[in-house]
Design an enzyme around this catalytic site. Sequence first.
Site, PDB file in Angstrom:
ATOM      1  N   CYS A  14       0.814  -1.228   0.000  1.00 53.93           N
ATOM      2  CA  CYS A  14       0.000   0.000   0.000  1.00 53.93           C
ATOM      3  C   CYS A  14       0.845   1.275   0.000  1.00 53.93           C
ATOM      4  O   CYS A  14       0.324   2.361  -0.262  1.00 53.93           O
ATOM      5  CB  CYS A  14      -0.959   0.009   1.184  1.00 53.93           C
ATOM      6  SG  CYS A  14      -2.013  -1.439   1.225  1.00 53.93           S
ATOM      7  N   HIS A  58      -3.150   7.221   2.446  1.00 55.51           N
ATOM      8  CA  HIS A  58      -3.589   5.912   1.956  1.00 55.51           C
ATOM      9  C   HIS A  58      -4.944   5.613   2.594  1.00 55.51           C
ATOM     10  O   HIS A  58      -5.157   5.833   3.782  1.00 55.51           O
ATOM     11  CB  HIS A  58      -2.567   4.850   2.353  1.00 55.51           C
ATOM     12  CG  HIS A  58      -3.077   3.462   2.159  1.00 55.51           C
ATOM     13  ND1 HIS A  58      -3.657   3.052   0.982  1.00 55.51           N
ATOM     14  CD2 HIS A  58      -3.133   2.392   3.001  1.00 55.51           C
ATOM     15  CE1 HIS A  58      -4.027   1.793   1.097  1.00 55.51           C
ATOM     16  NE2 HIS A  58      -3.729   1.372   2.315  1.00 55.51           N
ATOM     17  N   ASN A  64     -10.228  -0.013   0.288  1.00 57.58           N
ATOM     18  CA  ASN A  64      -8.760   0.046   0.272  1.00 57.58           C
ATOM     19  C   ASN A  64      -8.266  -0.544  -1.049  1.00 57.58           C
ATOM     20  O   ASN A  64      -8.368  -1.745  -1.275  1.00 57.58           O
ATOM     21  CB  ASN A  64      -8.229  -0.752   1.471  1.00 57.58           C
ATOM     22  CG  ASN A  64      -6.715  -0.733   1.574  1.00 57.58           C
ATOM     23  OD1 ASN A  64      -6.020  -0.343   0.635  1.00 57.58           O
ATOM     24  ND2 ASN A  64      -6.199  -1.169   2.706  1.00 57.58           N
TER      25      ASN A  64
HETATM   26  O1  UT7 Z   1      -3.755  -1.109   3.628  1.00 60.14           O
HETATM   27  C1  UT7 Z   1      -3.165  -1.860   4.610  1.00 60.14           C
HETATM   28  C2  UT7 Z   1      -3.526  -1.356   5.877  1.00 60.14           C
HETATM   29  N1  UT7 Z   1      -4.661  -2.084   6.458  1.00 60.14           N
HETATM   30  C3  UT7 Z   1      -5.279  -1.503   7.453  1.00 60.14           C
HETATM   31  O2  UT7 Z   1      -4.945  -0.394   7.765  1.00 60.14           O
HETATM   32  C4  UT7 Z   1      -6.325  -2.249   8.238  1.00 60.14           C
HETATM   33  C5  UT7 Z   1      -6.192  -1.873   9.692  1.00 60.14           C
HETATM   34  N2  UT7 Z   1      -7.154  -2.559  10.582  1.00 60.14           N
HETATM   35  C6  UT7 Z   1      -8.457  -2.248  10.540  1.00 60.14           C
HETATM   36  O3  UT7 Z   1      -8.888  -1.426   9.768  1.00 60.14           O
HETATM   37  C7  UT7 Z   1      -9.353  -2.918  11.562  1.00 60.14           C
HETATM   38  O4  UT7 Z   1      -8.565  -3.639  12.481  1.00 60.14           O
HETATM   39  C8  UT7 Z   1     -10.394  -3.874  10.907  1.00 60.14           C
HETATM   40  C9  UT7 Z   1     -11.429  -3.063  10.167  1.00 60.14           C
HETATM   41  C10 UT7 Z   1      -9.700  -4.830   9.959  1.00 60.14           C
HETATM   42  C11 UT7 Z   1     -11.127  -4.702  11.983  1.00 60.14           C
HETATM   43  O5  UT7 Z   1     -11.719  -3.844  12.934  1.00 60.14           O
HETATM   44  P1  UT7 Z   1     -11.562  -4.166  14.485  1.00 60.14           P
HETATM   45  O6  UT7 Z   1     -12.308  -3.132  15.203  1.00 60.14           O
HETATM   46  O7  UT7 Z   1     -10.094  -4.298  14.772  1.00 60.14           O
HETATM   47  O8  UT7 Z   1     -12.338  -5.551  14.625  1.00 60.14           O
HETATM   48  P2  UT7 Z   1     -11.800  -6.983  15.085  1.00 60.14           P
HETATM   49  O9  UT7 Z   1     -10.913  -7.589  14.060  1.00 60.14           O
HETATM   50  O10 UT7 Z   1     -11.282  -6.887  16.489  1.00 60.14           O
HETATM   51  O11 UT7 Z   1     -13.138  -7.806  15.133  1.00 60.14           O
HETATM   52  C12 UT7 Z   1     -14.189  -7.451  16.044  1.00 60.14           C
HETATM   53  C13 UT7 Z   1     -15.346  -8.402  15.809  1.00 60.14           C
HETATM   54  C14 UT7 Z   1     -14.944  -9.871  15.850  1.00 60.14           C
HETATM   55  O12 UT7 Z   1     -16.007 -10.569  16.478  1.00 60.14           O
HETATM   56  P3  UT7 Z   1     -15.912 -11.009  18.033  1.00 60.14           P
HETATM   57  O13 UT7 Z   1     -14.697 -11.879  18.104  1.00 60.14           O
HETATM   58  O14 UT7 Z   1     -15.750  -9.720  18.787  1.00 60.14           O
HETATM   59  O15 UT7 Z   1     -17.193 -11.703  18.250  1.00 60.14           O
HETATM   60  C15 UT7 Z   1     -14.901 -10.266  14.401  1.00 60.14           C
HETATM   61  O16 UT7 Z   1     -15.160 -11.638  14.194  1.00 60.14           O
HETATM   62  O17 UT7 Z   1     -15.915  -8.186  14.521  1.00 60.14           O
HETATM   63  C16 UT7 Z   1     -16.023  -9.439  13.816  1.00 60.14           C
HETATM   64  N3  UT7 Z   1     -15.868  -9.174  12.395  1.00 60.14           N
HETATM   65  C17 UT7 Z   1     -16.898  -8.879  11.575  1.00 60.14           C
HETATM   66  N4  UT7 Z   1     -18.210  -8.792  11.804  1.00 60.14           N
HETATM   67  C18 UT7 Z   1     -18.993  -8.460  10.769  1.00 60.14           C
HETATM   68  C19 UT7 Z   1     -14.722  -9.122  11.670  1.00 60.14           C
HETATM   69  N5  UT7 Z   1     -14.998  -8.821  10.400  1.00 60.14           N
HETATM   70  C20 UT7 Z   1     -16.346  -8.663  10.316  1.00 60.14           C
HETATM   71  C21 UT7 Z   1     -17.217  -8.322   9.282  1.00 60.14           C
HETATM   72  N6  UT7 Z   1     -18.528  -8.216   9.538  1.00 60.14           N
HETATM   73  N7  UT7 Z   1     -16.773  -8.077   8.014  1.00 60.14           N
END
Ligand code: UT7
Length: 321
Positions: A115, A248, A278
């Site tokens: 990225c 980005h 993204n």
């Molecule tokens: O370009 C490269 C750079 N990439 C980035 O900058 C990405 C950086 N990271 C992020 O943007 C965030 O960490 C994410 C958007 C990827 C995830 O957000 P988060 O607030 O860190 O969520 P999480 O991974 O901790 O997941 C929270 C919950 C989980 O459920 P439980 O375990 O709390 O029950 C996941 O299973 O959300 C669940 N979950 C979803 N639910 C509905 C994960 N993905 C999804 C989804 N829809 N698509």
Amino acid sequence: MKFARIAGTGSCLPGSPVSNEDLVARGIQTSDQWIVERTGIRTRHLAHEGLRTSDLAHEASQKALASAGIEPNEIDLVVVATSTPDCVFPSTAALLQSKLGITNGAAAFDIQAVCSGFIYGLAVAEKFIRSGSHRRALVVGAEIFSRILDWSDRGTCVLFGDGAGAVVLEASDEPGIIASALHADGRHHEILCVPGGVALGQVTGDPFLRMDGQAVFKFAVKVLGDVVHEVLQQSGLTTAGVDWLIPHQANIRILQATAKRLELPMERVVVTVDRHGNTSAASIPLALDLAVRDGRIAKGQRVVLEGVGGGFTWGAVLLQF
Ligand code: UT7
């Protein structure tokens, strides 16, 4: 000739926008509410099966050349930043050169910095131009990330989209790129990667994007703020001297956190993550082209571009448009 300045911009987004609801309808266990609240993404574009990264790069480049008012054979350097090349080799840059009809022997190569790739490409091309070895570069960020997503992994597949953005960078007595900084720390390679490879006629290992979202999030917010300060310090400016920040586009919460650290109001941040998702190396030139074409970025304004991605890599470019 003291500077390398952007003479034209262009972009390409394949097909129609695909909404979060469309993803739910395709069977992904997610919701519009979750995606919008956690990322700010509402739509993304996904390339149809017949399209290749070089096709998107081609369309974006044609628009950038047209806006610069120059012919393809006036380009003497083609740099494509991509992690989703058409094939292992030749480079997407060489394929793009051929599609554009550049027959003057211009140098062409790809940059792989995920990225951050467009930032790397811009900084590298600027050094070629300032050295006097080249006069006009086409710098492109182009990706079809939808092909390296595991569509059964809802934690990643909802985040990415496809697209391309391009700029013509040319030698000029007027400013141009004022400062740039590039960094990498390979110790963090595992938090964002596509681990697989190709050997003995087969894909070996896992061919899909894997990410520890929270680790990436924390790393991104820290290094983006630092690297923007670094390019400002190089040029003796503060954020008060910056008209636009083009980050980005990974997550609206990362954009907001970076803007807050830099004490920049969100009104001076170009946001496309809501519409494009993204698009990795394409996200910054796509956002730049959008803000140039809608009249927000005007000639003479100062713009900071910053990116972070797998590797880990990160960097920033400060320029006068
Ligand atoms: O370009 C490269 C750079 N990439 C980035 O900058 C990405 C950086 N990271 C992020 O943007 C965030 O960490 C994410 C958007 C990827 C995830 O957000 P988060 O607030 O860190 O969520 P999480 O991974 O901790 O997941 C929270 C919950 C989980 O459920 P439980 O375990 O709390 O029950 C996941 O299973 O959300 C669940 N979950 C979803 N639910 C509905 C994960 N993905 C999804 C989804 N829809 N698509």
